[in-house]
Motif scaffolding. Sequence first.
Motif, PDB file in Angstrom:
ATOM      1  N   UNK A  30      -5.814 -13.154   1.091  1.00 39.09           N
ATOM      2  CA  UNK A  30      -6.131 -11.861   1.710  1.00 39.09           C
ATOM      3  C   UNK A  30      -6.112 -11.965   3.234  1.00 39.09           C
ATOM      4  N   UNK A  31      -6.694 -13.045   3.777  1.00 39.71           N
ATOM      5  CA  UNK A  31      -6.667 -13.230   5.241  1.00 39.71           C
ATOM      6  C   UNK A  31      -5.239 -13.334   5.744  1.00 39.71           C
ATOM      7  N   UNK A  32      -4.406 -14.058   5.020  1.00 44.74           N
ATOM      8  CA  UNK A  32      -3.008 -14.215   5.421  1.00 44.74           C
ATOM      9  C   UNK A  32      -2.303 -12.854   5.399  1.00 44.74           C
ATOM     10  N   UNK A  35      -3.927 -10.610   8.282  1.00 46.78           N
ATOM     11  CA  UNK A  35      -3.677 -11.119   9.630  1.00 46.78           C
ATOM     12  C   UNK A  35      -2.358 -10.584  10.160  1.00 46.78           C
ATOM     13  N   UNK A  36      -1.372 -10.476   9.293  1.00 45.93           N
ATOM     14  CA  UNK A  36      -0.082  -9.919   9.698  1.00 45.93           C
ATOM     15  C   UNK A  36      -0.214  -8.481  10.147  1.00 45.93           C
ATOM     16  N   UNK A  37      -1.012  -7.692   9.440  1.00 42.98           N
ATOM     17  CA  UNK A  37      -1.208  -6.287   9.809  1.00 42.98           C
ATOM     18  C   UNK A  37      -1.955  -6.156  11.126  1.00 42.98           C
ATOM     19  N   UNK A  38      -2.896  -7.046  11.368  1.00 42.63           N
ATOM     20  CA  UNK A  38      -3.689  -6.930  12.594  1.00 42.63           C
ATOM     21  C   UNK A  38      -2.875  -7.285  13.832  1.00 42.63           C
TER      22      UNK A  38
END
Length: 79
Positions: A30-32, A35-38
Amino acid sequence: MNRPNPSPAAMKPPHRRDISARQDLLGRELRQLFDGYSQEEVPEDLLRLAEQLEGAFKRPEKTPQAAISSGAGAPSKPE
């Protein structure tokens, strides 16, 4: 041959270590993903909308008492 499905009562609950490993894996994935969206830029349309909303919340609103004392909302007298 098909094996009969064990009843829910006969199934052993997963070990705490297995649950923790699955939660760790899910958290990493989920973090991976997010992180791309952020790291993406915010679209201009969304920025303008956010500014409009922010301005709407900062605008002072007339309280009902202020509206009454200024005559707003008072019924007009027929002439």
